[in-house]
Enzyme design. Sequence first.
Site, PDB file in Angstrom:
ATOM      1  N   GLY A   1      -6.048  21.475 -22.164  1.00 43.12           N
ATOM      2  CA  GLY A   1      -6.936  20.750 -21.285  1.00 43.12           C
ATOM      3  C   GLY A   1      -8.433  21.011 -21.347  1.00 43.12           C
ATOM      4  O   GLY A   1      -8.826  21.664 -22.349  1.00 43.12           O
TER       5      GLY A   1
ATOM      6  N   LYS B   1       1.828  21.893 -25.528  1.00 43.23           N
ATOM      7  CA  LYS B   1       3.548  21.683 -25.667  1.00 43.23           C
ATOM      8  C   LYS B   1       3.926  20.340 -25.610  1.00 43.23           C
ATOM      9  O   LYS B   1       4.980  20.246 -25.938  1.00 43.23           O
ATOM     10  CB  LYS B   1       4.153  22.171 -24.358  1.00 43.23           C
TER      11      LYS B   1
ATOM     12  N   ALA C   1      -7.418  13.884 -13.577  1.00 44.06           N
ATOM     13  CA  ALA C   1      -8.517  14.183 -12.493  1.00 44.06           C
ATOM     14  C   ALA C   1      -9.056  12.814 -12.014  1.00 44.06           C
ATOM     15  O   ALA C   1      -9.449  12.208 -12.921  1.00 44.06           O
ATOM     16  CB  ALA C   1      -9.428  15.354 -12.859  1.00 44.06           C
ATOM     17  N   GLN C   2      -9.263  12.630 -10.797  1.00 43.25           N
ATOM     18  CA  GLN C   2      -9.787  11.399 -10.342  1.00 43.25           C
ATOM     19  C   GLN C   2     -11.455  11.636  -9.940  1.00 43.25           C
ATOM     20  O   GLN C   2     -12.223  11.233 -10.313  1.00 43.25           O
ATOM     21  CB  GLN C   2      -8.939  10.782  -9.207  1.00 43.25           C
ATOM     22  N   GLY C   3     -11.236  12.154  -8.745  1.00 44.72           N
ATOM     23  CA  GLY C   3     -12.557  12.515  -7.931  1.00 44.72           C
ATOM     24  C   GLY C   3     -13.704  13.001  -8.829  1.00 44.72           C
ATOM     25  O   GLY C   3     -14.839  12.315  -8.672  1.00 44.72           O
TER      26      GLY C   3
ATOM     27  N   GLU D   1     -16.700  14.480  -1.292  1.00 45.41           N
ATOM     28  CA  GLU D   1     -15.478  14.884  -0.812  1.00 45.41           C
ATOM     29  C   GLU D   1     -15.422  15.842   0.305  1.00 45.41           C
ATOM     30  O   GLU D   1     -16.138  16.361   0.684  1.00 45.41           O
ATOM     31  CB  GLU D   1     -14.656  15.230  -2.212  1.00 45.41           C
TER      32      GLU D   1
ATOM     33  N   HIS E   1      -2.462  18.105  -1.710  1.00 45.78           N
ATOM     34  CA  HIS E   1      -3.226  17.154  -1.496  1.00 45.78           C
ATOM     35  C   HIS E   1      -2.821  16.134  -0.192  1.00 45.78           C
ATOM     36  O   HIS E   1      -1.737  15.915  -0.308  1.00 45.78           O
ATOM     37  CB  HIS E   1      -3.669  16.485  -2.694  1.00 45.78           C
TER      38      HIS E   1
ATOM     39  N   ARG F   1      -9.110  20.454   2.755  1.00 45.43           N
ATOM     40  CA  ARG F   1      -7.795  19.767   2.392  1.00 45.43           C
ATOM     41  C   ARG F   1      -6.679  20.534   3.404  1.00 45.43           C
ATOM     42  O   ARG F   1      -5.639  19.881   3.762  1.00 45.43           O
ATOM     43  CB  ARG F   1      -7.339  20.126   0.779  1.00 45.43           C
TER      44      ARG F   1
ATOM     45  N   HIS G   1      -0.489  19.955  -5.174  1.00 46.74           N
ATOM     46  CA  HIS G   1      -1.717  19.332  -5.976  1.00 46.74           C
ATOM     47  C   HIS G   1      -2.134  20.371  -6.970  1.00 46.74           C
ATOM     48  O   HIS G   1      -2.627  20.330  -8.168  1.00 46.74           O
ATOM     49  CB  HIS G   1      -2.780  18.795  -5.220  1.00 46.74           C
TER      50      HIS G   1
ATOM     51  N   ARG H   1      -8.844  25.822  -2.240  1.00 43.01           N
ATOM     52  CA  ARG H   1      -9.835  25.431  -3.342  1.00 43.01           C
ATOM     53  C   ARG H   1     -10.837  24.281  -2.669  1.00 43.01           C
ATOM     54  O   ARG H   1     -10.176  23.386  -1.953  1.00 43.01           O
ATOM     55  CB  ARG H   1      -9.151  25.102  -4.418  1.00 43.01           C
TER      56      ARG H   1
ATOM     57  N   LEU I   1     -12.449  21.718 -12.090  1.00 44.06           N
ATOM     58  CA  LEU I   1     -13.063  21.515 -13.428  1.00 44.06           C
ATOM     59  C   LEU I   1     -14.400  22.251 -13.780  1.00 44.06           C
ATOM     60  O   LEU I   1     -14.361  22.796 -14.969  1.00 44.06           O
ATOM     61  CB  LEU I   1     -13.286  19.936 -13.550  1.00 44.06           C
TER      62      LEU I   1
HETATM   63  P1  FAD Z   1      -4.609  21.544 -17.881  1.00 41.85           P
HETATM   64  O1  FAD Z   1      -5.385  20.590 -18.088  1.00 41.85           O
HETATM   65  O2  FAD Z   1      -3.373  21.247 -17.017  1.00 41.85           O
HETATM   66  O3  FAD Z   1      -4.116  21.899 -19.558  1.00 41.85           O
HETATM   67  C1  FAD Z   1      -2.895  22.861 -19.696  1.00 41.85           C
HETATM   68  C2  FAD Z   1      -2.480  22.712 -21.126  1.00 41.85           C
HETATM   69  O4  FAD Z   1      -1.515  23.702 -21.347  1.00 41.85           O
HETATM   70  C3  FAD Z   1      -1.817  21.496 -21.406  1.00 41.85           C
HETATM   71  O5  FAD Z   1      -2.289  20.936 -22.824  1.00 41.85           O
HETATM   72  C4  FAD Z   1      -0.423  21.761 -21.587  1.00 41.85           C
HETATM   73  O6  FAD Z   1       0.335  21.207 -22.701  1.00 41.85           O
HETATM   74  C5  FAD Z   1      -0.565  23.099 -22.137  1.00 41.85           C
HETATM   75  N1  FAD Z   1       0.504  24.079 -21.967  1.00 41.85           N
HETATM   76  C6  FAD Z   1       1.287  24.541 -20.683  1.00 41.85           C
HETATM   77  N2  FAD Z   1       2.421  25.420 -20.977  1.00 41.85           N
HETATM   78  C7  FAD Z   1       2.123  25.510 -22.172  1.00 41.85           C
HETATM   79  C8  FAD Z   1       3.266  26.210 -23.200  1.00 41.85           C
HETATM   80  N3  FAD Z   1       4.125  26.797 -22.565  1.00 41.85           N
HETATM   81  N4  FAD Z   1       3.010  26.131 -24.638  1.00 41.85           N
HETATM   82  C9  FAD Z   1       1.991  25.554 -25.014  1.00 41.85           C
HETATM   83  N5  FAD Z   1       1.084  24.629 -24.165  1.00 41.85           N
HETATM   84  C10 FAD Z   1       1.157  24.714 -22.974  1.00 41.85           C
HETATM   85  N6  FAD Z   1     -10.028  19.070 -10.238  1.00 41.85           N
HETATM   86  C11 FAD Z   1     -11.094  18.870 -10.191  1.00 41.85           C
HETATM   87  O7  FAD Z   1     -12.059  19.600 -10.201  1.00 41.85           O
HETATM   88  N7  FAD Z   1     -11.582  17.509  -9.686  1.00 41.85           N
HETATM   89  C12 FAD Z   1     -10.595  16.409  -9.532  1.00 41.85           C
HETATM   90  O8  FAD Z   1     -11.185  15.224  -9.426  1.00 41.85           O
HETATM   91  C13 FAD Z   1      -9.510  16.543  -9.831  1.00 41.85           C
HETATM   92  N8  FAD Z   1      -8.449  15.693  -9.417  1.00 41.85           N
HETATM   93  C14 FAD Z   1      -7.268  16.070  -9.887  1.00 41.85           C
HETATM   94  C15 FAD Z   1      -6.318  15.090  -9.762  1.00 41.85           C
HETATM   95  C16 FAD Z   1      -5.067  15.313  -9.941  1.00 41.85           C
HETATM   96  C17 FAD Z   1      -3.950  14.073 -10.028  1.00 41.85           C
HETATM   97  C18 FAD Z   1      -4.611  16.410 -10.725  1.00 41.85           C
HETATM   98  C19 FAD Z   1      -3.171  16.831 -11.101  1.00 41.85           C
HETATM   99  C20 FAD Z   1      -5.482  17.584 -10.808  1.00 41.85           C
HETATM  100  C21 FAD Z   1      -6.857  17.389 -10.341  1.00 41.85           C
HETATM  101  N9  FAD Z   1      -7.775  18.249 -10.387  1.00 41.85           N
HETATM  102  C22 FAD Z   1      -9.080  18.054  -9.993  1.00 41.85           C
HETATM  103  C23 FAD Z   1      -7.447  19.696 -10.804  1.00 41.85           C
HETATM  104  C24 FAD Z   1      -7.868  19.999 -12.336  1.00 41.85           C
HETATM  105  O9  FAD Z   1      -7.396  18.757 -12.843  1.00 41.85           O
HETATM  106  C25 FAD Z   1      -7.139  20.896 -12.886  1.00 41.85           C
HETATM  107  O10 FAD Z   1      -7.168  22.110 -12.092  1.00 41.85           O
HETATM  108  C26 FAD Z   1      -7.630  21.203 -14.407  1.00 41.85           C
HETATM  109  O11 FAD Z   1      -7.788  20.301 -14.847  1.00 41.85           O
HETATM  110  C27 FAD Z   1      -6.875  22.278 -14.944  1.00 41.85           C
HETATM  111  O12 FAD Z   1      -7.232  22.384 -16.389  1.00 41.85           O
HETATM  112  P2  FAD Z   1      -6.675  23.485 -17.234  1.00 41.85           P
HETATM  113  O13 FAD Z   1      -7.324  23.507 -18.557  1.00 41.85           O
HETATM  114  O14 FAD Z   1      -6.675  24.727 -16.699  1.00 41.85           O
HETATM  115  O15 FAD Z   1      -5.266  23.001 -17.538  1.00 41.85           O
HETATM  116  C1  SIN Z   2      -9.118  14.033  -5.831  1.00 42.72           C
HETATM  117  O1  SIN Z   2      -9.818  13.099  -6.320  1.00 42.72           O
HETATM  118  O2  SIN Z   2      -9.020  13.922  -4.450  1.00 42.72           O
HETATM  119  C2  SIN Z   2      -8.833  15.432  -6.260  1.00 42.72           C
HETATM  120  C3  SIN Z   2     -10.002  16.009  -6.357  1.00 42.72           C
HETATM  121  C4  SIN Z   2      -9.715  17.440  -6.792  1.00 42.72           C
HETATM  122  O3  SIN Z   2      -8.491  17.853  -6.682  1.00 42.72           O
HETATM  123  O4  SIN Z   2     -10.570  18.487  -6.786  1.00 42.72           O
END
Ligand code: FAD
Ligand code: SIN
Length: 536
Positions: A14, A38, A49-51, A119, A247, A295, A356, A391, A397
């Site tokens: 991610g 994975k 992520a949308q917002g 937001e 959320h 939130r 969320h 949060r 992000l």
């Molecule tokens: P992730 O992006 O979740 O990546 C995790 C990675 O780890 C994946 O590749 C997965 O395959 C891998 N992984 C997990 N377990 C294993 C394992 N055992 N072995 C190997 N690989 C593994 N945040 C904002 O700031 N703004 C927004 O607008 C926003 N909107 C959101 C909307 C939605 C619907 C959601 C669900 C979240 C939103 N968030 C938002 C939160 C934000 O998207 C996440 O907190 C952030 O993207 C997390 O990034 P990350 O790199 O930590 O993890």
């Molecule tokens: C949203 O777009 O409402 C999600 C934003 C966030 O989780 O930070």
Amino acid sequence: MARIQADFLVLGSGIAGLTFAIKAAKAHPNRKVLVLTKTDEGESNTRYAQGGVAAVWNHETDTYEKHIADTLDAGDGLCDRRIVEIVVEEGPQRVQEIIDWGARFDKEKGSDSYDLAREGGHSEKRILHYKDLTGWEMQRTLMEEADRYPNIEILEHYFALDLITQHHLGYMVIRVTPGIECYGCYALNKQNGEIDTILSRVTILCTGGAGQVYKSTTNPVIATGDGIAMAYRAKSRVGNMEFVQFHPTSLYNPAGENPSFLVSEAVRGFGAILKTAEDEEFMHLYDDRLSLAPRDIVARAIDAEMKKRGTDCMYLDCRHLDKEAFTAHFPTIYEKCLSQGVDPMRDLIPVVPACHYLCGGVAVDEYGRSSIHRLYAAGECSSTGLHGANRLASNSLLEAMVFAHRIFQDTEDKIDGWTFAENVPDWNAEGTTEPSEMVLITQSIKELKEIMSYYVGIVRSNIRLKRALDRLFLLYQETEDLYKTTTISPQLMELRNLITIAYLITRSATHRQESRGLHYTTDYPGQLPFIENSVL
Ligand code: FAD
Ligand code: SIN
């Protein structure tokens, strides 16, 4: 059973994992950066992520002080001010970096200025976004940038099972042991079913959140808290696990859907209003900031109104908004609503809170260092001190990029001094056989989600938490028995990890005898005078 060596081992593809991988690969062209993921490389919380991403961008109206104050306010006394300052002040450089790598954020019509959205909990417009697909755009950019470095190898469908520490070399390791070191991980190659030993000089956990511990969540099915559970098993410190963000507005689908579809908070930032089925506003009963309160407040208000009225959802009114502008900013949300028979321009959108975001995780310092040497954590699996008890929207992000960069800085000179561990044994699968009844695993996952949703949800109490712990203990015992005798599968490991996450959330919630931020308990509705982060 292959043995693989990589200088940098990154678990997760991610925003946190790929940002780190790109920086490490660029600075060390002769060193191998191995990323395990994975499922597919592009499947992550990031992708959904949308917002958008919050950053002080327009210095005429916004300041670092305002973003810091909003973050501290949302965090309800538990944020680490130093970390908040770091993220807010370094954030814009990281946003500029991803723009330089190719991320497209929307601009105002006929102008070169970014179209900044607002937001809940933000006192200014400061959210950069790409329509309602910001995460997809950032994930795309990072994958394309990572492809430019031949020294990055991405292994898809590789499931990290456990971190390798002295424990695997035959030493006794307990939680207070000083000097625990991480030497890599064991990982299941899902394509051939073999468990490989992956040795690294340094390991970066970027495994994301754990929304799947609840029945209803906006998180994709991969969000099972694997990294946090692995780190906890390896005796790392984890913190603030009781703070689970719900959320307020996922799209209510009577048929049920996993994951639940999110209706971004940016829709409320755009002017949408929360209402009852009778077309009446209710947020004035809960907070002066109405539909744009933080939130935790909005989610609790919706939950309370639903319970009071005995309804399954509340509503979001967008009917007064300009259709052209709405559909340009929120094309995905608009289409999804239509597909469910709801026209946002004519109907109220049914919404319901859903799990969320996990504010807690692997406890790290200002350089992403965990309590285990040579193990770092970034993104949603970490607990940096930025979010405190709740949060602020769109800060995650930003946090992931800032911490990926800081880990890169911290490892840059140290990498030469770290060597590969010797005599690490292969994974021992002796005495295990193929599972005879998969239903034991799938049914336990269902039970776990029910326990967490009914007893450890938006509103908690002593009796509910005790019930949850009692039932979790039973699930834990049954699953450990299964684990000792059954061939490893992703489903079994996810169940094990989710039980650990559920335990950590419930145990931390039990310890916190007050209501603060996202943790609300009817037994202790007030706040304690002393303010403490939880560490397990
Ligand atoms: P992730 O992006 O979740 O990546 C995790 C990675 O780890 C994946 O590749 C997965 O395959 C891998 N992984 C997990 N377990 C294993 C394992 N055992 N072995 C190997 N690989 C593994 N945040 C904002 O700031 N703004 C927004 O607008 C926003 N909107 C959101 C909307 C939605 C619907 C959601 C669900 C979240 C939103 N968030 C938002 C939160 C934000 O998207 C996440 O907190 C952030 O993207 C997390 O990034 P990350 O790199 O930590 O993890
Ligand atoms: C949203 O777009 O409402 C999600 C934003 C966030 O989780 O930070």
